[in-house]
Scaffold this motif. Structure first.
Motif, PDB file in Angstrom:
ATOM      1  N   LEU A  83       2.831  -4.459  -4.789  1.00 56.95           N
ATOM      2  CA  LEU A  83       1.823  -3.524  -5.269  1.00 56.95           C
ATOM      3  C   LEU A  83       0.538  -3.721  -4.464  1.00 56.95           C
ATOM      4  O   LEU A  83      -0.392  -4.392  -4.898  1.00 56.95           O
ATOM      5  CB  LEU A  83       1.570  -3.742  -6.764  1.00 56.95           C
ATOM      6  N   MET A  84       0.530  -3.147  -3.274  1.00 54.84           N
ATOM      7  CA  MET A  84      -0.610  -3.235  -2.365  1.00 54.84           C
ATOM      8  C   MET A  84      -0.862  -1.855  -1.772  1.00 54.84           C
ATOM      9  O   MET A  84       0.032  -0.996  -1.773  1.00 54.84           O
ATOM     10  CB  MET A  84      -0.329  -4.253  -1.258  1.00 54.84           C
ATOM     11  N   PRO A  85      -2.079  -1.622  -1.220  1.00 50.19           N
ATOM     12  CA  PRO A  85      -2.393  -0.270  -0.717  1.00 50.19           C
ATOM     13  C   PRO A  85      -1.378   0.270   0.285  1.00 50.19           C
ATOM     14  O   PRO A  85      -0.896   1.393   0.141  1.00 50.19           O
ATOM     15  CB  PRO A  85      -3.776  -0.458  -0.082  1.00 50.19           C
ATOM     16  N   ASP A  86      -1.042  -0.521   1.316  1.00 50.02           N
ATOM     17  CA  ASP A  86      -0.117  -0.009   2.322  1.00 50.02           C
ATOM     18  C   ASP A  86       1.271   0.234   1.753  1.00 50.02           C
ATOM     19  O   ASP A  86       1.949   1.196   2.125  1.00 50.02           O
ATOM     20  CB  ASP A  86      -0.041  -0.987   3.502  1.00 50.02           C
ATOM     21  N   ALA A  87       1.710  -0.640   0.857  1.00 48.59           N
ATOM     22  CA  ALA A  87       3.043  -0.514   0.287  1.00 48.59           C
ATOM     23  C   ALA A  87       3.166   0.684  -0.642  1.00 48.59           C
ATOM     24  O   ALA A  87       4.282   1.046  -1.037  1.00 48.59           O
ATOM     25  CB  ALA A  87       3.419  -1.793  -0.453  1.00 48.59           C
ATOM     26  N   SER A  88       2.047   1.305  -1.005  1.00 47.12           N
ATOM     27  CA  SER A  88       2.113   2.521  -1.814  1.00 47.12           C
ATOM     28  C   SER A  88       2.548   3.722  -0.975  1.00 47.12           C
ATOM     29  O   SER A  88       2.866   4.778  -1.513  1.00 47.12           O
ATOM     30  CB  SER A  88       0.761   2.804  -2.478  1.00 47.12           C
ATOM     31  N   TYR A 142       5.838   3.339   4.960  1.00 45.66           N
ATOM     32  CA  TYR A 142       5.575   1.913   5.206  1.00 45.66           C
ATOM     33  C   TYR A 142       6.562   1.058   4.406  1.00 45.66           C
ATOM     34  O   TYR A 142       7.130   0.088   4.925  1.00 45.66           O
ATOM     35  CB  TYR A 142       4.138   1.586   4.805  1.00 45.66           C
ATOM     36  N   ALA A 143       6.768   1.415   3.155  1.00 42.46           N
ATOM     37  CA  ALA A 143       7.672   0.635   2.304  1.00 42.46           C
ATOM     38  C   ALA A 143       9.081   0.626   2.884  1.00 42.46           C
ATOM     39  O   ALA A 143       9.747  -0.416   2.932  1.00 42.46           O
ATOM     40  CB  ALA A 143       7.669   1.191   0.884  1.00 42.46           C
ATOM     41  N   GLU A 144       9.559   1.773   3.348  1.00 37.10           N
ATOM     42  CA  GLU A 144      10.911   1.825   3.911  1.00 37.10           C
ATOM     43  C   GLU A 144      11.002   1.051   5.216  1.00 37.10           C
ATOM     44  O   GLU A 144      12.004   0.371   5.468  1.00 37.10           O
ATOM     45  CB  GLU A 144      11.337   3.278   4.111  1.00 37.10           C
ATOM     46  N   TRP A 145       9.983   1.160   6.044  1.00 34.97           N
ATOM     47  CA  TRP A 145      10.009   0.405   7.301  1.00 34.97           C
ATOM     48  C   TRP A 145      10.170  -1.091   7.018  1.00 34.97           C
ATOM     49  O   TRP A 145      10.915  -1.788   7.709  1.00 34.97           O
ATOM     50  CB  TRP A 145       8.737   0.653   8.108  1.00 34.97           C
ATOM     51  N   HIS A 146       9.483  -1.569   5.981  1.00 29.18           N
ATOM     52  CA  HIS A 146       9.503  -2.997   5.667  1.00 29.18           C
ATOM     53  C   HIS A 146      10.551  -3.355   4.612  1.00 29.18           C
ATOM     54  O   HIS A 146      10.515  -4.452   4.052  1.00 29.18           O
ATOM     55  CB  HIS A 146       8.113  -3.443   5.219  1.00 29.18           C
ATOM     56  N   LYS A 147      11.453  -2.414   4.346  1.00 25.06           N
ATOM     57  CA  LYS A 147      12.620  -2.681   3.499  1.00 25.06           C
ATOM     58  C   LYS A 147      12.216  -3.050   2.070  1.00 25.06           C
ATOM     59  O   LYS A 147      12.844  -3.887   1.419  1.00 25.06           O
ATOM     60  CB  LYS A 147      13.493  -3.773   4.124  1.00 25.06           C
ATOM     61  N   LEU A 148      11.151  -2.416   1.591  1.00 24.44           N
ATOM     62  CA  LEU A 148      10.684  -2.612   0.224  1.00 24.44           C
ATOM     63  C   LEU A 148      11.216  -1.504  -0.679  1.00 24.44           C
ATOM     64  O   LEU A 148      11.604  -0.432  -0.216  1.00 24.44           O
ATOM     65  CB  LEU A 148       9.154  -2.574   0.164  1.00 24.44           C
ATOM     66  N   ILE A 153       2.642  -9.908   5.522  1.00 22.08           N
ATOM     67  CA  ILE A 153       3.336 -11.192   5.375  1.00 22.08           C
ATOM     68  C   ILE A 153       4.281 -11.153   4.180  1.00 22.08           C
ATOM     69  O   ILE A 153       5.434 -11.607   4.256  1.00 22.08           O
ATOM     70  CB  ILE A 153       2.319 -12.339   5.217  1.00 22.08           C
ATOM     71  N   MET A 154       3.816 -10.587   3.072  1.00 27.15           N
ATOM     72  CA  MET A 154       4.643 -10.560   1.873  1.00 27.15           C
ATOM     73  C   MET A 154       5.904  -9.728   2.079  1.00 27.15           C
ATOM     74  O   MET A 154       6.998 -10.103   1.638  1.00 27.15           O
ATOM     75  CB  MET A 154       3.834 -10.028   0.686  1.00 27.15           C
ATOM     76  N   THR A 155       5.786  -8.590   2.764  1.00 24.39           N
ATOM     77  CA  THR A 155       6.969  -7.765   2.995  1.00 24.39           C
ATOM     78  C   THR A 155       8.018  -8.536   3.796  1.00 24.39           C
ATOM     79  O   THR A 155       9.222  -8.436   3.519  1.00 24.39           O
ATOM     80  CB  THR A 155       6.619  -6.466   3.742  1.00 24.39           C
ATOM     81  N   LYS A 156       7.570  -9.287   4.794  1.00 25.31           N
ATOM     82  CA  LYS A 156       8.511 -10.051   5.621  1.00 25.31           C
ATOM     83  C   LYS A 156       9.152 -11.170   4.800  1.00 25.31           C
ATOM     84  O   LYS A 156      10.341 -11.469   4.957  1.00 25.31           O
ATOM     85  CB  LYS A 156       7.793 -10.632   6.833  1.00 25.31           C
ATOM     86  N   LEU A 157       8.380 -11.809   3.938  1.00 29.16           N
ATOM     87  CA  LEU A 157       8.911 -12.905   3.123  1.00 29.16           C
ATOM     88  C   LEU A 157       9.927 -12.418   2.105  1.00 29.16           C
ATOM     89  O   LEU A 157      10.915 -13.106   1.821  1.00 29.16           O
ATOM     90  CB  LEU A 157       7.770 -13.634   2.412  1.00 29.16           C
TER      91      LEU A 157
END
Length: 433
Positions: free
Chosen positions: A159-164, A168-174, A411-415
């Motif tokens: 739950l962060m601005p970019d991840a909204s 972006y979310a799909e690129w980082h597999k969220l 960092i969180m998306t990668k983790l």
């Protein structure tokens, strides 16, 4: 992330572009899914931006080309003997064989995640919603590939601005919040929604918590009152009928304190370990029994965080275990002040495998104040993984800007995809990018 390297049976390098020219086409199954089509279009776009040349997208039943990039479950993919069941929803495989590249994925967004994983190997980056790097390269040669990546967390939301931003979310597999909106019919703190105090309190104060000898409309529900159970079941029936596709339905405490102290609730609590989660799980299990095809979720939060004894959540009950009281500047596993939580997660894990961790990675007093907790993100994620958790929800600053929010989110998306990744390398890549 489980990274599986097969034997080097496909070692041949593969040239996709040579001086901007290519013999390759992008091949889709004859009856491609929506995700497979999107994956092909994304790959076509980024390769064109890199090389200056657009590859054709063709259906497999109309291709006679000798150089192919197969997307998804094409018939020719069968020769690789990929275990698609093991990929789950989001895992993917990257393979080369002869002149061909295969990007395969699980039955969720796996093939799309595979495309983005492949593009990152070519140097593409999505550092934030606004900052994207697409290196110009008209000579693209890749090594032989035989790699499978499977996420260790089944659910991953930040739950962060970019991840909204969904791209972006799909690129980082969220998992994007819109997906949660589809899968969850109700999402945490739902007691007031299920039995609105403005509708019921004046005529039925006994439906609500007894606190210090007084019924209160501003705390929780009386979970030992059979009429409360009947009302919640009735309300859920109506809501599920309106939204039958949703799997998860939260029956959970309001975002405040005040569990009921009446004799009935105390009796149930005392029967199950003397903690408020006893009456909560007893109540939620009865609801889960009435809706066997749905998952009834509830919170282990603040007063209900300690696990009960002598009762287990039903198989279709999900526990959302929250870390809100913990010191977010220290790793949970080694912080003396977090020892009680370490015990709590262990106790809950003995009762159920259906646990979603609701973790907090910012401080809420002032989002723009310095908050140097980047060093605790990895050990905490690894702790949750080692504890047997497979669903993660990381609460940051939501859509509000916060200190280093782009870096913290990156960092969180990668983790969440790979808890063992090199944090320093990822941070340097971000800062230099």
């Amino acid at each position: 992330m489980q990274v599986l390297f097969g034997d080097d049976i496909y070692p041949k390098e593969l040239t996709i572009f040579n001086n901007g020219q290519s013999n390759h086409v992008i091949v889709l199954p004859a009856s491609a899914t929506e995700i497979e089509q999107k994956a092909a279009l994304k790959l076509q776009y980024y390769l064109r931006e890199m090389s200056g040349t657009e590859l054709k997208i063709v259906p497999e039943n109309k291709t006679g080309y000798a150089h192919n990039i197969y997307i998804g479950k094409c018939n020719n993919t069968k020769k690789l003997n990929i275990d698609f069941l093991a990929l789950g929803k989001d895992g993917f495989s990257l393979n080369t064989l002869g002149n061909d590249l295969f990007i395969s994925g699980g039955n969720g967004k796996g093939v799309l995640f595979g495309v983005y994983g492949f593009l990152e190997r070519l140097g593409c980056r999505r550092y934030s919603t606004d900052i994207e790097v697409i290196p110009k390269n008209n000579h693209i040669k890749i090594p032989g590939l035989n790699i499978t990546e499977i996420p260790v967390f089944e659910y991953r939301e930040t739950l962060m601005p970019d991840a909204s931003n969904s791209d972006y979310a799909e690129w980082h597999k969220l998992h994007h919040r819109s997906e949660r909106g589809n899968d969850w019919g109700m999402w945490v703190h739902t007691f007031d929604d299920l039995i609105p105090p403005e509708r019921y309190f004046d005529t039925h104060p006994e439906y609500f918590s007894l606190n210090n000898g007084v019924r209160s409309a501003k705390t929780q529900l009386c979970l030992s009152n059979p009429n409360v159970l009947d009302l919640v079941i009735l309300q859920l029936k109506e809501l599920i009928a309106e939204n039958p596709r949703a799997t998860y339905w939260s029956v959970s405490q309001n975002d405040t304190y005040g569990p009921c102290e009446c004799l009935g609730c105390k009796k149930v609590d005392n029967q199950y370990g003397g903690v408020p989660s006893g009456s909560l799980i007893h109540f939620v299990n009865q609801i889960a029994e009435r809706f066997p095809t749905k998952i009834i979720s509830t919170l282990a939060y603040q007063y209900s965080r300690r696990a009960p004894a002598g009762i287990k959540p039903a198989d279709n009950v999900n526990i959302v275990l929250c870390t809100i009281e913990l010191n977010r500047s220290r790793p949970i596993k080694t912080d003396p002040g977090s020892l009680s939580f370490v015990k709590d997660i262990s106790d809950w894990k003995k009762l159920t495998n259906n646990i979603l961790i609701w973790d907090y990675i910012v401080q809420f007093r002032n989002y723009l104040d310095p908050f140097p907790n980047l060093h605790v993100l990895q050990p905490n994620i690894q702790f949750f993984l080692d504890s047997g958790v497979n669903m993660m929800f990381e609460q940051g600053s939501n859509r509000s800007l916060s200190e280093f929010h782009e870096l913290r989110c990156y960092i969180m998306t990668k983790l969440l995809w790979n808890p063992d990744m090199d944090v320093d390398a990822v941070m340097n890549d971000f800062l230099n990018g």
